[in-house]
Every structure is written in C-alpha cells, then in structure tokens.
Write an enzyme that holds these catalytic residues in place. Structure first.
Site, PDB file in Angstrom:
ATOM      1  N   VAL A 183     -47.269  30.628 -47.087  1.00 21.83           N
ATOM      2  CA  VAL A 183     -48.038  30.137 -48.491  1.00 21.83           C
ATOM      3  C   VAL A 183     -48.839  28.683 -48.304  1.00 21.83           C
ATOM      4  O   VAL A 183     -49.736  28.591 -48.755  1.00 21.83           O
ATOM      5  CB  VAL A 183     -46.686  29.436 -49.230  1.00 21.83           C
ATOM      6  CG1 VAL A 183     -47.128  28.928 -50.535  1.00 21.83           C
ATOM      7  CG2 VAL A 183     -45.791  30.753 -49.501  1.00 21.83           C
TER       8      VAL A 183
ATOM      9  N   LEU B 217     -41.299  16.772 -41.577  1.00 19.53           N
ATOM     10  CA  LEU B 217     -40.317  16.679 -42.689  1.00 19.53           C
ATOM     11  C   LEU B 217     -39.050  16.160 -42.324  1.00 19.53           C
ATOM     12  O   LEU B 217     -38.014  15.732 -42.999  1.00 19.53           O
ATOM     13  CB  LEU B 217     -40.102  17.744 -43.647  1.00 19.53           C
ATOM     14  CG  LEU B 217     -41.173  17.712 -44.815  1.00 19.53           C
ATOM     15  CD1 LEU B 217     -42.540  17.465 -44.493  1.00 19.53           C
ATOM     16  CD2 LEU B 217     -41.039  18.771 -45.786  1.00 19.53           C
TER      17      LEU B 217
ATOM     18  N   TYR C  43     -37.463  24.847 -43.997  1.00 23.26           N
ATOM     19  CA  TYR C  43     -36.709  25.627 -42.829  1.00 23.26           C
ATOM     20  C   TYR C  43     -36.378  26.752 -43.313  1.00 23.26           C
ATOM     21  O   TYR C  43     -35.409  26.973 -44.223  1.00 23.26           O
ATOM     22  CB  TYR C  43     -35.693  24.574 -42.504  1.00 23.26           C
ATOM     23  CG  TYR C  43     -34.740  25.274 -41.279  1.00 23.26           C
ATOM     24  CD1 TYR C  43     -34.757  24.301 -40.115  1.00 23.26           C
ATOM     25  CD2 TYR C  43     -34.312  26.349 -41.224  1.00 23.26           C
ATOM     26  CE1 TYR C  43     -34.038  24.788 -39.035  1.00 23.26           C
ATOM     27  CE2 TYR C  43     -33.458  26.890 -40.051  1.00 23.26           C
ATOM     28  CZ  TYR C  43     -33.224  26.083 -38.957  1.00 23.26           C
ATOM     29  OH  TYR C  43     -32.714  26.432 -37.939  1.00 23.26           O
TER      30      TYR C  43
ATOM     31  N   TYR D 284     -28.956  28.377 -45.680  1.00 18.41           N
ATOM     32  CA  TYR D 284     -30.366  28.191 -46.335  1.00 18.41           C
ATOM     33  C   TYR D 284     -30.263  28.034 -47.664  1.00 18.41           C
ATOM     34  O   TYR D 284     -31.005  27.272 -48.165  1.00 18.41           O
ATOM     35  CB  TYR D 284     -31.292  29.601 -45.904  1.00 18.41           C
ATOM     36  CG  TYR D 284     -32.418  29.506 -46.473  1.00 18.41           C
ATOM     37  CD1 TYR D 284     -33.722  28.779 -46.193  1.00 18.41           C
ATOM     38  CD2 TYR D 284     -32.734  30.593 -47.324  1.00 18.41           C
ATOM     39  CE1 TYR D 284     -34.724  28.914 -46.758  1.00 18.41           C
ATOM     40  CE2 TYR D 284     -33.938  30.926 -47.957  1.00 18.41           C
ATOM     41  CZ  TYR D 284     -35.067  29.889 -47.678  1.00 18.41           C
ATOM     42  OH  TYR D 284     -36.141  29.907 -48.334  1.00 18.41           O
TER      43      TYR D 284
ATOM     44  N   LYS E 137     -31.528  24.766 -50.035  1.00 15.48           N
ATOM     45  CA  LYS E 137     -32.836  25.016 -50.780  1.00 15.48           C
ATOM     46  C   LYS E 137     -31.955  24.155 -52.206  1.00 15.48           C
ATOM     47  O   LYS E 137     -32.851  23.744 -52.672  1.00 15.48           O
ATOM     48  CB  LYS E 137     -33.255  26.521 -50.838  1.00 15.48           C
ATOM     49  CG  LYS E 137     -33.841  27.042 -49.546  1.00 15.48           C
ATOM     50  CD  LYS E 137     -35.118  26.059 -49.293  1.00 15.48           C
ATOM     51  CE  LYS E 137     -36.483  26.370 -50.350  1.00 15.48           C
ATOM     52  NZ  LYS E 137     -37.612  25.564 -49.750  1.00 15.48           N
TER      53      LYS E 137
END
Ligand SMILES: NC(=O)c1ccc[n+]([C@@H]2O[C@H](COP(=O)([O-])OP(=O)(O)OC[C@H]3O[C@@H](n4cnc5c(N)ncnc54)[C@H](OP(=O)(O)O)[C@@H]3O)[C@@H](O)[C@H]2O)c1
Length: 305
Positions: free
Chosen positions: A20, A44, A68, A132, A136
């Site tokens: 992206v 980051l 990640y 994950y 998020k």
C-alpha cells in the site's frame, strides 16, 4: 498585488516500501509534497525515532502504511508485532494530535473472529483470533484513546505490484506445479493496494485538504473491493486470466483442487468470514468500489507485462 501562493501541504507516508505504501507515493502526489519513509528512514519499533521524524517534517497528513504483517511469524514474535502494530500507532496518534495532523491508519478483517455469517460492519463486535489480529486491534484502540483526528481503514486480502501476496504466489506455483490445492472455505474480497491508495487519496482530498476540517467524518471505515470469493476462487481467477493473457502454466486453471482450511494448517488462525460491509465508506464519501476481479486483472496486467 498578486495572490499569495497557497501553502503546499505535506503528506507523510510510513512503510513506503510496502504494497500500500508504494501505491500511496503515487496516489497522494497530486495533493501536496509526499514524504515517503521506509523502515530505514522511520523504524516504527523505535518510539524516539518516530517522534523525531514527525517533529522534523510536521506533516499535515500522516498515512501509516507500515505494519507487522507476517501473520504466522507474529504468533511467536509477539513483542515485535505489538511494538509496530500497537505501540507505534499510539505514538503516531499522540504526535498527530500535538501537530493537529490528520492520521490515516490501516487495519484488518483479522480484528474479527470470522464466525458471523454476513459481512462485517464497523459496528460489529471485534474478537481477533490471532496475535496479528490482536495487535492490530490494540493499534485501533490506541488511536481511540489518544483521539487525534483520525481515519482507520480496515481492509482485507491486499495485493499490489510491490511486495508479496497470494496472487503472485499462485502465479508462481501455477507456472511450476501441475497440481495446486487451495482452500475453498475461507471467504473475503481481494483488494488491490492501488485501490486502497486511490481511495485514501480521494478521502484525504475531499474531506480534509479541500473541505471543511470541522465537518470531517473521522472514525473506522471498511474498505474492500466489491463482491466476494474464496481463496480457491481467487486462485482460479488469477490463473484463468494469466492463461488468457499468454502465461505458460503447468496448472489447469479449471482444475485447481479445492481443500478445506483444516487440511492446510498454518500457525495463525484466519477468520473463515473475512467479508467487510463497505456501506459506510461508500455512503459517507461517495466512493465507488469496483469488483475484486478488476483489481486482480490490473495487478496481473502489470505482473505479466
Ligand atoms: N496484506 C494484507 O493482506 C492486509 C490485509 C488487511 C489489512 N492489511 C493492512 O494494510 C496495511 C498495509 O499492508 P501491506 O499489505 O501494504 O503490508 P506490507 O506489504 O507487508 O508492508 C508493510 C510495510 O511495513 C514496513 N514495516 C514493517 N515493520 C516496520 C517497522 N518496524 N518500521 C517501519 N516499517 C516497517 C515493511 O517494511 P519492510 O519492507 O522493510 O519489511 C513494509 O514495507 C497494514 O496496516 C496491514 O495491516 C493488510
């Protein structure tokens, strides 16, 4: 007296070498000066580096395309996944609030458990089933706590020309293997990185840079291509299109074997239903989201060129 030249806004992109992020460099460029930062320029996992870079550039808009994204690795590399997907996002939010910048952040269908039978709306309950997904979600929550002016765009099954993804993997396997087995009981919408970047630019342009900031509709939005398929349907479309456009394949696109997810165990659990209801983003911003096949064809046109 000549008019004063308008101030050129600065748009800062993190993760500019990701699928992206790479497309954002193109799509945001008509809106102002794009500062594209890869991991080397802004790591980051280093909070002080994030703060230093943001205070140096003082961007009007921060687009966080870094994440990640190694779902399976995240199951054991928990600390690093949270550092990038949660802690860093909280820092970006704090800096965005202090600077008065708009923060655009991406999240995922993996904040849901996939047990719902219909597409997920923004108001549906979250319940991630992987590290994950949990990391998020923690990123989303960090933004909510700091409350900067922010947009969170949850997307799914991303594929772009720059980086690795399922479509490219299927093309590679289809060129080398006669037999291909692909999961048929997981459903979602493959979404082009180019579409995500284009929609991001549309929203930033309409609602922030050229609109009334006070009326800006912040919050969480689901952003995915229209329609839905399974991983098996996705693989079939990739190979059919590739074959029709001259690719030499070993796999017959109409003979890809369909298997169940339980026959293809992976370290991280994926939601069986990754479908996102996009009514809110379409109605709020007047965005048209094309069918997922369009994005796949666009990607393959570039890969096969
Ligand atoms: N990929 C999907 O299927 C998918 C699905 C749903 C949502 N999303 C979300 O969409 C967004 C964009 O995903 P994507 O597919 O473009 O991901 P991607 O291709 O994996 O790119 C992620 C980028 O983040 C960078 N990054 C990782 N750790 C970093 C760190 N410590 N500091 C700075 N940069 C770091 C990577 O840098 P390197 O190039 O150096 O590794 C990479 O360029 C993410 O928020 C992701 O969670 C993705």
């Amino acid at each position: 007296m000549p008019d004063k030249a308008p101030r050129i806004p600065t748009l800062l992109v993190t993760g500019s070498n990701g699928q992206v992020g790479f497309e954002l460099r193109r799509s945001l460029s008509p809106l102002g000066q794009v500062v594209a930062l890869d991991r080397g320029a802004c790591d980051l996992s280093r909070p002080e580096e994030i703060r230093r870079v943001l205070r140096e550039h003082r961007p009007d808009v921060i687009v966080n395309a870094a994440a990640y994204t190694g779902m399976d690795n995240a199951e054991t590399d928990i600390e690093n996944a949270y550092a990038v997907n949660a802690t860093a996002v909280g820092i970006l939010a704090e800096e965005a609030r202090a600077l008065g910048s708009l923060l655009v952040h991406y999240s995922t269908d993996c904040v849901f458990d996939g047990c719902q039978t219909s597409p997920y709306a923004e108001t549906d309950a979250v319940n991630p089933i992987s590290v994950y997904g949990k990391s998020k979600l923690a990123g989303e929550q960090a933004i909510a706590e700091v409350a900067p002016t922010a947009l969170i765009l949850r997307t799914s099954w991303v594929a772009g020309i720059h980086g690795n993804n399922f479509a490219k993997r299927m093309l590679r396997l289809g060129s080398t293997q006669a037999v291909l087995r692909v999961v048929g009981d997981r459903f979602g919408a493959p979404t082009g990185a180019a579409l995500i970047a284009d929609v991001t630019a549309q929203i930033v342009a309409r609602a922030w840079l050229h609109g009334d900031g006070s009326a800006f509709a912040t919050g969480i939005y689901h952003l995915a291509a229209a329609g839905e398929t399974s991983w098996h349907g996705y693989a079939s479309e990739v190979l059919r299109y590739a074959a029709a456009h001259g690719a030499a394949l070993k796999t017959n696109p109409d003979r890809i074997e369909e298997i169940a997810a339980c026959d293809y165990p992976l370290p991280a659990q994926r939601p069986a239903n990754a479908r996102l209801d996009t009514t809110k983003i379409r109605q709020t911003f007047g965005i048209y989201l094309p069918d997922w096949r369009k994005g796949v064809h666009h990607l393959l046109d570039q890969v096969l060129a």
